[in-house]
Write a protein that holds these residues in place. Structure first.
Motif, PDB file in Angstrom:
ATOM      1  N   VAL A   1       0.826  -1.204   0.000  1.00 41.06           N
ATOM      2  CA  VAL A   1       0.000   0.000   0.000  1.00 41.06           C
ATOM      3  C   VAL A   1       0.863   1.258   0.000  1.00 41.06           C
ATOM      4  N   LYS A   2       2.135   1.113   0.371  1.00 41.84           N
ATOM      5  CA  LYS A   2       3.070   2.225   0.318  1.00 41.84           C
ATOM      6  C   LYS A   2       4.484   1.663   0.330  1.00 41.84           C
ATOM      7  N   THR A   3       5.432   2.484  -0.105  1.00 35.95           N
ATOM      8  CA  THR A   3       6.839   2.096  -0.133  1.00 35.95           C
ATOM      9  C   THR A   3       7.684   3.229   0.441  1.00 35.95           C
ATOM     10  N   SER A   4       8.958   2.957   0.603  1.00 39.67           N
ATOM     11  CA  SER A   4       9.863   3.994   1.098  1.00 39.67           C
ATOM     12  C   SER A   4       9.962   5.152   0.107  1.00 39.67           C
ATOM     13  N   LYS A   5       9.883   4.849  -1.178  1.00 36.69           N
ATOM     14  CA  LYS A   5       9.907   5.911  -2.187  1.00 36.69           C
ATOM     15  C   LYS A   5       8.667   6.796  -2.078  1.00 36.69           C
ATOM     16  N   ALA A   6       7.513   6.181  -1.851  1.00 39.17           N
ATOM     17  CA  ALA A   6       6.285   6.952  -1.691  1.00 39.17           C
ATOM     18  C   ALA A   6       6.349   7.822  -0.436  1.00 39.17           C
ATOM     19  N   GLU A   7       6.928   7.300   0.625  1.00 36.15           N
ATOM     20  CA  GLU A   7       7.077   8.093   1.846  1.00 36.15           C
ATOM     21  C   GLU A   7       8.006   9.282   1.614  1.00 36.15           C
ATOM     22  N   PHE A   8       9.061   9.069   0.832  1.00 44.28           N
ATOM     23  CA  PHE A   8       9.993  10.164   0.538  1.00 44.28           C
ATOM     24  C   PHE A   8       9.309  11.256  -0.286  1.00 44.28           C
ATOM     25  N   ILE A   9       8.553  10.868  -1.301  1.00 49.61           N
ATOM     26  CA  ILE A   9       7.830  11.850  -2.128  1.00 49.61           C
ATOM     27  C   ILE A   9       6.785  12.580  -1.288  1.00 49.61           C
ATOM     28  N   SER A  10       6.087  11.834  -0.426  1.00 45.68           N
ATOM     29  CA  SER A  10       5.060  12.445   0.413  1.00 45.68           C
ATOM     30  C   SER A  10       5.657  13.511   1.329  1.00 45.68           C
ATOM     31  N   LYS A  11       6.804  13.230   1.913  1.00 49.36           N
ATOM     32  CA  LYS A  11       7.451  14.206   2.783  1.00 49.36           C
ATOM     33  C   LYS A  11       7.837  15.465   2.015  1.00 49.36           C
ATOM     34  N   ASP A  12       8.321  15.300   0.790  1.00 51.87           N
ATOM     35  CA  ASP A  12       8.715  16.470   0.002  1.00 51.87           C
ATOM     36  C   ASP A  12       7.493  17.298  -0.403  1.00 51.87           C
ATOM     37  N   LEU A  13       6.398  16.618  -0.739  1.00 50.17           N
ATOM     38  CA  LEU A  13       5.178  17.347  -1.092  1.00 50.17           C
ATOM     39  C   LEU A  13       4.603  18.090   0.109  1.00 50.17           C
ATOM     40  N   VAL A  14       4.614  17.445   1.269  1.00 46.77           N
ATOM     41  CA  VAL A  14       4.118  18.111   2.478  1.00 46.77           C
ATOM     42  C   VAL A  14       4.998  19.305   2.821  1.00 46.77           C
ATOM     43  N   ARG A  15       6.295  19.174   2.610  1.00 48.42           N
ATOM     44  CA  ARG A  15       7.202  20.285   2.875  1.00 48.42           C
ATOM     45  C   ARG A  15       6.882  21.477   1.986  1.00 48.42           C
ATOM     46  N   ARG A  16       6.396  21.197   0.789  1.00 48.52           N
ATOM     47  CA  ARG A  16       6.037  22.261  -0.148  1.00 48.52           C
ATOM     48  C   ARG A  16       4.636  22.814   0.087  1.00 48.52           C
ATOM     49  N   GLY A  17       3.884  22.214   0.992  1.00 52.62           N
ATOM     50  CA  GLY A  17       2.556  22.734   1.313  1.00 52.62           C
ATOM     51  C   GLY A  17       1.403  21.944   0.743  1.00 52.62           C
ATOM     52  N   PHE A  18       1.647  20.802   0.115  1.00 52.05           N
ATOM     53  CA  PHE A  18       0.569  19.992  -0.459  1.00 52.05           C
ATOM     54  C   PHE A  18      -0.287  19.388   0.663  1.00 52.05           C
ATOM     55  N   ARG A  19      -1.550  19.111   0.321  1.00 54.97           N
ATOM     56  CA  ARG A  19      -2.486  18.494   1.245  1.00 54.97           C
ATOM     57  C   ARG A  19      -3.033  17.210   0.632  1.00 54.97           C
ATOM     58  N   SER A  20      -3.489  16.315   1.488  1.00 53.95           N
ATOM     59  CA  SER A  20      -4.047  15.015   1.064  1.00 53.95           C
ATOM     60  C   SER A  20      -3.033  14.240   0.226  1.00 53.95           C
ATOM     61  N   VAL A  21      -1.799  14.196   0.721  1.00 47.61           N
ATOM     62  CA  VAL A  21      -0.728  13.498   0.005  1.00 47.61           C
ATOM     63  C   VAL A  21       0.008  12.557   0.976  1.00 47.61           C
ATOM     64  N   SER A  22      -0.736  11.711   1.637  1.00 45.18           N
ATOM     65  CA  SER A  22      -0.122  10.719   2.527  1.00 45.18           C
ATOM     66  C   SER A  22       0.660   9.705   1.697  1.00 45.18           C
ATOM     67  N   PRO A  23       1.543   8.907   2.308  1.00 41.00           N
ATOM     68  CA  PRO A  23       2.290   7.890   1.548  1.00 41.00           C
ATOM     69  C   PRO A  23       1.386   6.914   0.806  1.00 41.00           C
ATOM     70  N   THR A  24       0.239   6.572   1.386  1.00 38.59           N
ATOM     71  CA  THR A  24      -0.686   5.674   0.689  1.00 38.59           C
ATOM     72  C   THR A  24      -1.276   6.334  -0.546  1.00 38.59           C
ATOM     73  N   VAL A  25      -1.647   7.603  -0.426  1.00 34.55           N
ATOM     74  CA  VAL A  25      -2.184   8.343  -1.577  1.00 34.55           C
ATOM     75  C   VAL A  25      -1.120   8.498  -2.659  1.00 34.55           C
ATOM     76  N   VAL A  26       0.089   8.809  -2.245  1.00 33.73           N
ATOM     77  CA  VAL A  26       1.177   8.995  -3.213  1.00 33.73           C
ATOM     78  C   VAL A  26       1.472   7.697  -3.950  1.00 33.73           C
ATOM     79  N   TYR A  27       1.433   6.567  -3.241  1.00 33.97           N
ATOM     80  CA  TYR A  27       1.711   5.303  -3.925  1.00 33.97           C
ATOM     81  C   TYR A  27       0.584   4.930  -4.885  1.00 33.97           C
ATOM     82  N   SER A  28      -0.649   5.234  -4.529  1.00 31.50           N
ATOM     83  CA  SER A  28      -1.751   5.020  -5.475  1.00 31.50           C
ATOM     84  C   SER A  28      -1.572   5.884  -6.717  1.00 31.50           C
TER      85      SER A  28
END
Length: 341
Positions: free
Chosen positions: A275-302
């Protein structure tokens, strides 16, 4: 003058018996002993059982008890297994029956396990899991395990045409990111059924155009998505616009995370797909740092699965090789462009 006292001898002729005792006492004891000897003679003593006979009797009783317990146990187990549906869960529960009082012979246990294994092998060989693997489609093509003949047609079409195909367009990437964010509230079937209306409301998911919309213009979208998701789409469009200004395109920003090459997974079963990977978690953290919303690791992997950043089609699905070929064609076109330049 008085006579001197007379002393009685303590020891008799035998040397260790009392010299003089009342004769009555001796007679009574002798009578008791004679009576007891007579009773012992009249009574027939019970012959004690030998150890061998005792062991034989115990072993025969144990054999009878174990045989009765085995018969009742096997009948109960077979009736419970037959009442359950033929599936992995039911077969595994039949393999490990609950122990009752008494002992079950190992021979009957191994025989039961062999019978269950044979049933599972027959089901697998006979195509018992055809529905889960997509073998029952009219076109005869195998699909991923979560796509069945009873799935919604729009969901099947999304799987056959879009899911896992590498996306290189900014609008399409932003659209899939927004649709993946809605998965926390709606399933894919409901999202795909509202997809065309969402495209009309959000200006074909053009991030630049959506960033300029006012909240008053999005009143019609309240019936399609929740207010939280609508606000997140507006905020994310503004951040995508900043990324385009920084990296040149949203495509470059997203594909840099995977070195411009989709991840080719090789899963055989649906339970292996994460449902998620380390790559998805890394992308999610970068998106959250930029101010994105509704971008959890599960959403990013989907989103990565839908946009083709990772090919999570099962290797038995006909789309697995197609997505691999699309990746190869994209690489060749890029190489030709570099050589031409």
């Amino acid at each position: 003058m008085s006579d001197p006292p007379r002393f009685r001898s303590v020891l008799g002729q035998t040397g260790n018996k009392l010299g003089s005792k009342p004769p009555g006492m001796k007679l009574e004891k002798k009578k008791k002993k004679t009576n007891e000897s007579k009773d012992e003679k009249t009574k027939k003593p019970d012959t004690p059982a030998s150890p061998t006979t005792t062991l034989k009797q115990c072993s025969s009783i144990l054999r009878r008890n174990s045989a009765s317990m085995t018969a009742s146990y096997s009948s109960d187990a077979s009736s419970s297994c037959e009442s359950l549906p033929l599936s992995v869960a039911s077969s595994s529960s039949c393999k490990r029956p609950v122990r009752r009082s008494g002992s079950v012979s190992s021979a009957s246990g191994t025989l039961r396990r062999k019978q269950v294994d044979e049933k599972e092998d027959k089901v697998a060989a006979g195509g018992g899991g055809a529905a889960s693997n997509g073998d029952c489609f009219v076109d005869g093509r195998k699909r991923c395990a979560w796509i069945t003949p009873k799935s919604d047609p729009s969901y099947v079409a999304f799987h056959d045409e879009e899911w896992g195909v590498p996306v290189q367009d900014d609008k399409k990437l932003f659209e899939l990111l927004c649709l993946s964010g809605a998965l926390s509230e709606l399933p894919w079937t409901d999202i795909l059924s509202r997809r065309q209306l969402l495209r009309e409301v959000f200006m074909d998911f053009d991030p630049v155009a959506v960033s300029e919309l006012n909240e008053k213009k999005l009143t019609s979208a309240v019936s399609l998505l929740s207010e939280v998701k609508i606000r997140s789409i507006l905020d994310n469009s503004r951040h995508v616009r900043k990324i385009i200004a920084e990296h040149g395109s949203f495509k470059k920003y997203m594909w840099n995370f995977v070195n411009n090459k989709p991840t080719q997974s090789q899963f055989r079963y649906g339970r292996q797909v994460p449902v998620k990977t380390s790559k998805a978690e890394f992308i999610s953290k970068d998106l959250v740092r930029r101010g994105f919303r509704s971008v959890s690791p599960t959403v990013v992997y989907s989103f990565m699965q839908a946009a083709g950043l990772t090919n999570d089609h099962l290797i038995g699905c006909f789309r697995y090789q197609n997505c691999c070929c699309v990746d190869a064609e994209t690489a060749t076109t890029k190489a030709k462009k570099k050589n031409g330049e």
